[in-house]
Scaffold this motif. Structure first.
Motif, short mmCIF file in Angstrom:
data_model
loop_
_atom_site.label_atom_id
_atom_site.label_comp_id
_atom_site.label_asym_id
_atom_site.label_seq_id
_atom_site.Cartn_x
_atom_site.Cartn_y
_atom_site.Cartn_z
N ILE A 213 0.85 -1.21 0.00
CA ILE A 213 0.00 0.00 0.00
C ILE A 213 0.88 1.25 0.00
O ILE A 213 0.61 2.21 -0.72
CB ILE A 213 -0.94 0.00 1.22
CG1 ILE A 213 -1.96 -1.14 1.09
CG2 ILE A 213 -1.67 1.33 1.35
CD1 ILE A 213 -2.80 -1.36 2.34
N VAL A 214 1.95 1.22 0.79
CA VAL A 214 2.83 2.39 0.91
C VAL A 214 3.59 2.65 -0.39
O VAL A 214 3.58 3.77 -0.91
CB VAL A 214 3.83 2.19 2.08
CG1 VAL A 214 4.94 3.24 2.03
CG2 VAL A 214 3.10 2.26 3.42
N TYR A 215 4.23 1.60 -0.93
CA TYR A 215 5.14 1.80 -2.06
C TYR A 215 4.49 1.64 -3.44
O TYR A 215 4.84 2.35 -4.38
CB TYR A 215 6.34 0.85 -1.94
CG TYR A 215 7.19 1.12 -0.74
CD1 TYR A 215 7.67 2.40 -0.46
CD2 TYR A 215 7.52 0.10 0.16
CE1 TYR A 215 8.45 2.66 0.66
CE2 TYR A 215 8.31 0.34 1.27
CZ TYR A 215 8.77 1.63 1.52
OH TYR A 215 9.54 1.88 2.62
N GLN A 216 3.55 0.69 -3.57
CA GLN A 216 2.92 0.47 -4.88
C GLN A 216 1.72 1.38 -5.12
O GLN A 216 1.40 1.71 -6.25
CB GLN A 216 2.47 -1.00 -5.01
CG GLN A 216 3.58 -2.02 -4.83
CD GLN A 216 4.71 -1.86 -5.84
OE1 GLN A 216 4.48 -1.52 -6.99
NE2 GLN A 216 5.94 -2.08 -5.40
N PHE A 217 1.03 1.76 -4.02
CA PHE A 217 -0.18 2.58 -4.17
C PHE A 217 -0.05 3.92 -3.46
O PHE A 217 -1.05 4.59 -3.19
CB PHE A 217 -1.40 1.80 -3.64
CG PHE A 217 -1.69 0.54 -4.40
CD1 PHE A 217 -2.32 0.59 -5.63
CD2 PHE A 217 -1.31 -0.69 -3.89
CE1 PHE A 217 -2.59 -0.58 -6.34
CE2 PHE A 217 -1.57 -1.87 -4.59
CZ PHE A 217 -2.21 -1.81 -5.82
N ASN A 218 1.19 4.31 -3.15
CA ASN A 218 1.48 5.60 -2.53
C ASN A 218 0.61 5.88 -1.31
O ASN A 218 0.10 6.98 -1.12
CB ASN A 218 1.31 6.74 -3.56
CG ASN A 218 1.96 8.02 -3.09
OD1 ASN A 218 2.98 7.98 -2.40
ND2 ASN A 218 1.38 9.16 -3.44
N GLY A 219 0.40 4.85 -0.50
CA GLY A 219 -0.38 5.02 0.71
C GLY A 219 -1.86 4.72 0.56
O GLY A 219 -2.61 4.76 1.53
N GLY A 220 -2.30 4.44 -0.67
CA GLY A 220 -3.70 4.13 -0.90
C GLY A 220 -4.51 5.37 -1.24
O GLY A 220 -3.95 6.47 -1.37
N PRO A 221 -5.83 5.20 -1.48
CA PRO A 221 -6.60 3.97 -1.24
C PRO A 221 -6.39 2.91 -2.33
O PRO A 221 -6.10 3.23 -3.48
CB PRO A 221 -8.05 4.46 -1.23
CG PRO A 221 -8.04 5.68 -2.09
CD PRO A 221 -6.69 6.32 -1.90
#
Length: 401
Positions: free
Chosen positions: A336-344
């Motif tokens: 979530i942090v690295y692939q989705f920049n923290g989400g959502p």
């Protein structure tokens, strides 16, 4: 491009400063611990389950029950205890951790639990059963929901379990069937209802479920739930039970005598941890494990409520936040942090990235929300808390400079 790791490598903490051989709170599930009886904290539900087992073994009774409670309340441990007892009595024990919303697969898993090991003799008997029509008939009924005959399947299950003096069918995490269609759920519960109505003697049927799913299932098919002999709703641990848990676990790893059975913790520290965990046994163990691990690095002695507050205060940076994530869930949060920049991000998107089953990922993400490491949004997605978002924004500014 692979992101370089910024995490420091720490040497394993030593607990000798407290006269402990190791951290006794590392294993969250007591069913994975040898000599579990010496550390298990018995609640009223354990006494009642013991009475059920005694009734079945002593009088060849047949009993069906449900075990309802939030994640981390000890449902799995209690089902596995029944599994172990029936196995030790020479009975047929079937335990299934439900990992699907497919009632065909779930029913097939139940029958697969009846299969003996693959020896030449057993392969011969299986081929014979197929020739006689038993296996073909079952396979046909499990080929599609249109072919699913609830009563017939239940009768086949009863017939097979009748061959044993004692038997048990235990379904864990039944909430994972929640996304099946209402029609499929009715078919499955109708099968279980028929089975419970005609259980062989010496049989225990039990299933565990979280409260929300249990309530939904009860509304869909009340006729099944009326057939249950017992409904156990697990309650949080009391403060006294939490003290007993701490004393028993610490006592197993002590290498130096102490007059205080909860040392290195103070009573105030345990009260605070019990309060923060809201009496949830798994969360109590997680907090105890983390606090003891961090306190040993800094040699805090004793570990009082001030130390607990200091250790559990909001992380100061992204590295510290990631270090606090339970190791089994770390890959989800890092994604979530690295692939989705923290989400959502949705649980399906995250499951694809980590290459794990969607149902398992969903459960772990929900647990991370409960633990406060993630937050959900109205659309059912997952993201990091606002304070972690600030860390990411600060890091982005630094990288641009």
């Amino acid at each position: 491009m692979e992101r370089p790791s910024t995490l420091k490598v720490y040497s394993p903490p030593s607990y000798e400063v407290y006269g402990l051989a190791k951290n006794p709170f590392e294993q969250l599930a007591s069913e994975g611990i040898e000599d579990v009886e010496s550390i298990h904290v018995y609640q009223e539900v354990d006494m009642r389950l013991s009475m059920i087992i005694s009734e079945v073994i002593g009088n060849k009774s047949s009993i069906a029950f449900s075990l309802v409670g939030p994640l981390g309340m000890g449902k799995t441990q209690r089902l596995k205890s029944i599994y172990k007892t029936i196995s030790e009595q020479g009975g047929k024990a079937i335990y299934i951790k439900v990992d699907t919303n497919d009632i065909l697969k779930l029913t097939r898993d139940m029958f697969n639990g009846l299969k003996p090991p693959k020896t030449r003799t057993n392969i011969f008997l299986e081929n014979l059963s197929r020739k006689l029509g038993f296996i073909d008939r079952l396979e046909k009924m499990l080929s599609s929901t249109k072919e699913y005959k609830s009563r017939d399947i239940a009768e086949m299950l009863t017939k097979e379990l009748s061959k044993y003096s004692y038997s048990t069918v235990l379904l864990d995490e039944l909430e994972n069937m929640q996304t099946a269609s209402e029609e499929e759920k009715i078919l499955f519960f109708e099968m279980l209802r028929h089975f419970i109505s005609n259980m062989p003697s010496g049989c225990i049927v039990g299933f565990a479920c979280i409260p929300d799913a249990y309530e939904e299932y009860s509304k869909i098919f009340p006729a099944f739930f009326m057939r249950l002999h017992y409904e156990f709703k697990l309650r949080p641990m009391s403060l006294d039970e939490t003290f007993e848990l701490v004393k028993k676990r610490l006592n197993k790893v002590r290498i130096r005598d102490t007059d205080d059975p909860v040392y290195p913790f103070t009573d105030e520290a345990i009260r605070l941890i019990h309060q923060l965990a809201k009496g949830n046994p798994r969360q109590i163990l997680r907090l105890l494990h983390y606090v003891l691990s961090e306190a040993s690095k800094h040699k805090f002695d004793p570990i009082d409520d001030y130390v607990v507050t200091t250790i559990l205060e909001e992380p100061k940076n992204l590295e510290e936040y990631l270090m606090r994530i339970p190791k089994d869930y770390k890959d989800l949060v890092e994604t979530i942090v690295y692939q989705f920049n923290g989400g959502p991000a949705s649980y399906i998107q995250i499951a694809k990235e980590v290459k794990k089953p969607g149902v398992q990922v969903y459960d772990h993400l929900e647990e991370l929300i409960r633990l406060g490491f993630l937050v959900g949004d109205p659309k059912g997605n997952y993201k990091v808390p606002d304070y972690v978002r600030k860390f990411l924004e600060e890091q982005e500014v630094e990288e641009k400079q």
